[in-house]
Design an enzyme around this catalytic site. Structure first.
Site, short mmCIF file in Angstrom:
data_model
loop_
_atom_site.label_atom_id
_atom_site.label_comp_id
_atom_site.label_asym_id
_atom_site.label_seq_id
_atom_site.Cartn_x
_atom_site.Cartn_y
_atom_site.Cartn_z
N ASP A 125 -16.25 10.75 -4.03
CA ASP A 125 -15.64 9.50 -3.57
C ASP A 125 -16.46 8.93 -2.41
O ASP A 125 -17.66 9.21 -2.27
CB ASP A 125 -14.17 9.80 -3.19
N ASP A 126 -15.85 8.17 -1.57
CA ASP A 126 -16.50 7.46 -0.48
C ASP A 126 -17.35 8.39 0.40
O ASP A 126 -17.05 9.57 0.52
CB ASP A 126 -15.37 6.84 0.39
N ARG B 21 -9.78 -3.50 6.77
CA ARG B 21 -10.45 -2.19 6.79
C ARG B 21 -11.92 -2.33 7.24
O ARG B 21 -12.82 -1.80 6.62
CB ARG B 21 -10.38 -1.52 5.43
N TRP C 39 0.85 -1.19 0.00
CA TRP C 39 0.00 0.00 0.00
C TRP C 39 0.89 1.25 0.00
O TRP C 39 1.89 1.30 0.72
CB TRP C 39 -0.92 -0.01 1.22
N ASP D 103 -2.52 5.26 -3.70
CA ASP D 103 -3.00 6.31 -2.81
C ASP D 103 -1.88 7.28 -2.50
O ASP D 103 -2.11 8.33 -1.91
CB ASP D 103 -3.51 5.70 -1.49
N LYS E 172 -15.62 5.23 -10.13
CA LYS E 172 -14.40 4.71 -9.49
C LYS E 172 -14.82 3.44 -8.76
O LYS E 172 -15.64 3.49 -7.84
CB LYS E 172 -13.84 5.75 -8.52
N TRP E 173 -14.26 2.31 -9.18
CA TRP E 173 -14.63 1.00 -8.61
C TRP E 173 -13.50 0.56 -7.69
O TRP E 173 -12.45 0.15 -8.13
CB TRP E 173 -14.82 0.00 -9.75
N ASP E 174 -13.77 0.67 -6.41
CA ASP E 174 -12.73 0.44 -5.40
C ASP E 174 -12.83 -0.97 -4.84
O ASP E 174 -13.88 -1.64 -4.96
CB ASP E 174 -12.94 1.48 -4.28
C1 DGJ Z 1 -9.23 3.61 -1.05
C2 DGJ Z 1 -8.88 4.34 -2.32
O1 DGJ Z 1 -7.62 3.97 -2.77
C3 DGJ Z 1 -8.96 5.85 -2.08
O2 DGJ Z 1 -8.60 6.55 -3.23
C4 DGJ Z 1 -10.35 6.21 -1.62
O3 DGJ Z 1 -11.27 5.98 -2.67
C5 DGJ Z 1 -10.72 5.40 -0.39
N1 DGJ Z 1 -10.56 3.99 -0.61
C6 DGJ Z 1 -12.14 5.67 0.03
O4 DGJ Z 1 -12.50 4.91 1.09
#
Ligand code: DGJ
Length: 746
Positions: free
Chosen positions: A352-353, A425, A185, A520, A458-460
């Site tokens: 985003d989130d 998480r 990460w 990130d 954005k598919w996280d």
């Molecule tokens: C992890 C992603 O890598 C971030 O860019 C962001 O979208 C967060 N999740 C949101 O919880």
């Protein structure tokens, strides 16, 4: 194009020949993978009768040419004289597959939901068989790379259990080092070099995803290879799950390479008549170094992996809410941010989130895709229509918080084993091999996507799987089905995939999402390693690259805004920081960055990419843009040269640097060397001046021949400790420049 002459098979691309034949013992033998040759040349590559030394086994008694262990093969069995690693394992049985047919076929689609390269017209189909088993090897030639995959079929009348089935095997003559890409990460895709000898080198991921620990793509190169010289091979897998690759040199100087789904705990029972398909793999070669190899891989990915509708389609400059707002926002604050982003030149606003369910932190709400009306009283409709920008939205559909309505309703929908659940998480992974889980995701995501005009998703994915072996594979197949059901009917939505940054940066995801969030970690100095690592195998149009705040959240490093922009330019540019506290000088600089990027967007996103001694360059349509990047500076720096790659030696070119705006605040008490007034370095006056005023360093401009620029133009000196001068590059640590090279028409 494919040519067959008797039992010689020739796959021809624009840049390579891949020649193989079937030997007298029915084994497919690898003859040549390298620069184009003629089919008739095959004889020059045939290995003459083997040594038949000491402990070797011979397929035909007394015939030393029948020793499988010293052959350069395309596929191999186990327990039958080839002591090297086998690509196939049937639990409890040896394998000894021999050629039964070879033909050219129309490129067949996958039968399962595995993604596949597109645009292939014809494929070579080689069928090998033994009693009760058929293995079909498919080869599809493209211009600059070829793909291989394999299908195993139980042709007997009792079940067989596959313990391992790789996508390809290839034996390449020569001594090599491996270049692979590892990390974790916020530290993805760091380049590592390992000599490949008799001790096997293994690359693997067992996290359920392709992972940031080990990207599935890797290179083999002759020791001493550079960006411009030396034989280099590139390999990659169109797959997003557990993967495995190995390379090992034999006594005969053949390096055996194979790659596929990780065999650990992999058990696939095939009932009579059942088949198993491996993911497709990509093989590429270059005779002139890493630069050529990357260019070829990039072209293949752009033309045959990225969804056709997004091939070389300019990507918007986006603003993303995550780093600036986290979970704390409401409709008013988002509209305010959007207005600011628009003024700066952004084209797309990504929420985003934090927009659904009880998602006020990362402990709750994941899985509940109903808009949080406390934060967004007007719903998404109340936001999207008023932004004045295109709208994009974040989802993380593969996981669930146990504190969510979804989990309370369906606790059995998560991937489980017999032990206590373990969390990542605060999340559990949904079992995507189940139809009802896939349906839930598809219904909920599409309901939102069809409710307001959403141009980008954005598919996280932040929770890795605990499933092992075949179960992990079923989950990956389930994910591909979900992505296909949602996005194939909505090709206009720009999908950016993400997994805690670049924890799933692979060709499988790229067949759905034209770009992937690299990391990130948006610190530009870290990004020099991350984006450079990825650049070996993936084009820069696949990199989500954002400018964020300084000091940086992951490194505490302060870097100039110019460098944050200059690094992010070599990808799909976005901004991800709170815009409210920006100083007037920062706003002006961002506005200028975005305007510049838009002017050269196609060059940055789709230009031919090269790593250069001082940074990176991209070229397209007669324009070359060069980034020169510095990490730590040293006192009394020597001369620096800009070596531009790929110009016409006889032509003349204008080279101009991008005007730099130098913040006065950074000089502190040194300011008295620059300004006629004595300013208190800690005083309000300097702060005020710093907020409103920058020193503009005029562009460095010259006209030179292509030959001179390729040899290396001496740049203006870096700061030499002799005070401020306009004729030098006044940069401290982490400084950078962009040079624009254009042809001069005479
Ligand atoms: C992890 C992603 O890598 C971030 O860019 C962001 O979208 C967060 N999740 C949101 O919880």
């Amino acid at each position: 194009m494919i040519e067959i002459q008797d039992k010689v098979f020739h796959l021809k691309g624009e840049t390579y020949s891949y020649l193989l034949c079937v030997n007298d013992f029915g084994q497919p033998e690898q003859l040549h993978f390298g620069p184009p040759v003629r089919t008739e040349d095959f004889e020059g590559f045939l290995c003459r009768p083997g040594l038949g030394w000491g402990g070797s086994l011979l397929l035909k008694s007394g015939d030393t040419a029948s020793c499988p262990d010293d052959k350069s093969l395309e596929w191999s069995g186990s327990g039958r004289g080839d002591y090297r690693e086998s690509p196939l394992e049937l639990l409890g049985s040896p394998t000894d597959l021999r050629f039964s047919s070879g033909e050219i076929v129309k490129t067949p689609p996958m039968e399962c939901s595995l993604p596949q390269s597109h645009g292939g017209e014809e494929s070579l189909k080689l069928t090998l068989s033994q009693r009760g088993l058929r293995v079909t090897l498919y080869y599809t030639p493209y211009e600059t790379a070829l793909t291989r995959r394999c299908v195993v079929e139980n042709t007997g009348d009792t079940p067989v259990t596959l313990g391992k089935c790789m996508s390809y095997l290839v034996d390449i003559p020569g001594e090599f080092c491996m270049r692979s890409f590892h990390g974790g990460w916020i530290a993805e895709a760091h380049r590592r070099d390992t000599p490949v000898g008799e001790a096997k080198v293994v690359l693997e991921s067992l996290t359920g995803a392709s992972s940031h620990r080990c990207n599935p793509g890797f290179l083999l190169y002759e020791p001493g290879a550079t960006e411009e010289a030396g034989r280099v091979f590139g390999f990659n897998l169109v797959y997003s799950g557990n993967h495995y690759a190995s390379a090992q040199r034999s006594l005969q100087g053949l390096t055996r390479v194979m790659q596929g789904i990780h065999p650990a705990n992999f058990r696939q029972v095939l009932a009579p008549g059942e088949r198993f398909e491996t993911p497709e793999a990509v093989l590429c070669c270059a005779a002139h170094g890493f630069g050529e190899l990357s260019e070829r891989m990039h072209r293949f990915v752009t033309d045959h992996i990225i969804p056709p509708c997004w091939r070389e389609r300019p990507r918007p400059v986006l603003y993303n809410s995550w780093e600036g707002c986290g979970f704390r926002f409401n409709q008013r604050s988002l509209l305010d941010l959007a207005a600011r982003a628009k003024k700066l030149g952004c084209e797309l606003f990504v929420l985003d989130d934090g927009w659904f369910g009880a998602r006020d932190n990362d402990q709750a709400g994941l899985g509940d895709y109903t808009v949080n009306r406390k934060k967004l009283p007007g719903g998404l409709e109340g936001l999207a229509g008023k932004l004045g920008l295109d709208f994009g939205l974040w989802f993380e559909p593969e996981s669930v918080n146990s504190d969510s309505d979804l989990y309370r309703a369906h606790p059995d929908w998560v991937l489980r084993d017999e032990f206590e659940p373990i969390y990542g998480r605060n999340q559990l992974h949904l079992d995507l091999s189940r139809r009802e889980v896939r349906d839930y995701i598809v219904e909920n995501v599409t309901r939102i996507l069809d409710s307001v005009p959403i141009r980008y998703v954005k598919w996280d994915m932040n929770r890795h799987s605990i499933a092992l072996g075949a179960r992990a594979h079923e989950n990956v197949l389930g994910l591909y089905q979900v992505l296909d059901r949602i996005f194939t009917p909505r090709p206009e939505i720009l999908l950016e995939s993400c997994s805690s940054g670049g924890n799933r940066f692979d060709l499988g995801m790229l067949t759905f999402s034209p770009q992937i969030w690299c990391s990130d970690d948006t610190d530009p100095i870290e990004r020099l390693s991350i984006q450079e690592g990825l650049s070996y195998l993936y084009p820069q149009s696949t990199f989500g690259a954002h400018v964020s705040a300084a000091p940086h959240a992951q490194t505490l490093r302060s870097t100039p805004l110019s460098t944050r922009g200059n690094v992010a330019f070599f990808g799909c540019l976005g901004y991800e920081l709170d815009l409210k506290p920006l100083l007037p000088v920062e706003r002006q600089e961002i506005e200028a960055q975005i305007a510049f990027y838009k002017q050269y967007r196609e060059v940055f996103q789709f230009g031919a990419f090269r790593r250069t001694p001082t940074g990176w360059q991209v070229s397209r349509g007669g324009v070359t843009l060069c980034g020169v990047f510095h990490r730590l500076v040293h006192a009394a720096p020597g001369y620096e040269r800009l070596r531009v790659w790929g110009l016409e030696p006889e032509k003349r070119y204008r080279v101009a640097s991008l005007t730099q705006c130098i913040r006065v605040g950074q000089f502190g008490s040194l300011l008295k060397h620059v300004a006629p007034v004595n300013v208190n370095p800690n005083g309000a006056l300097l702060r005020l001046a710093d907020a409103h005023y920058t020193l503009k360093v005029p562009a460095e401009e010259r006209i030179l021949s292509g030959a001179a620029l390729m040899a290396g133009m001496v740049l203006r000196p870096l700061f030499r400790g002799t005070g401020y001068e306009e004729t030098q590059r006044t940069q401290g640590d982490f400084g950078s420049d962009i040079y624009i090279v254009t042809e001069v028409c005479v």
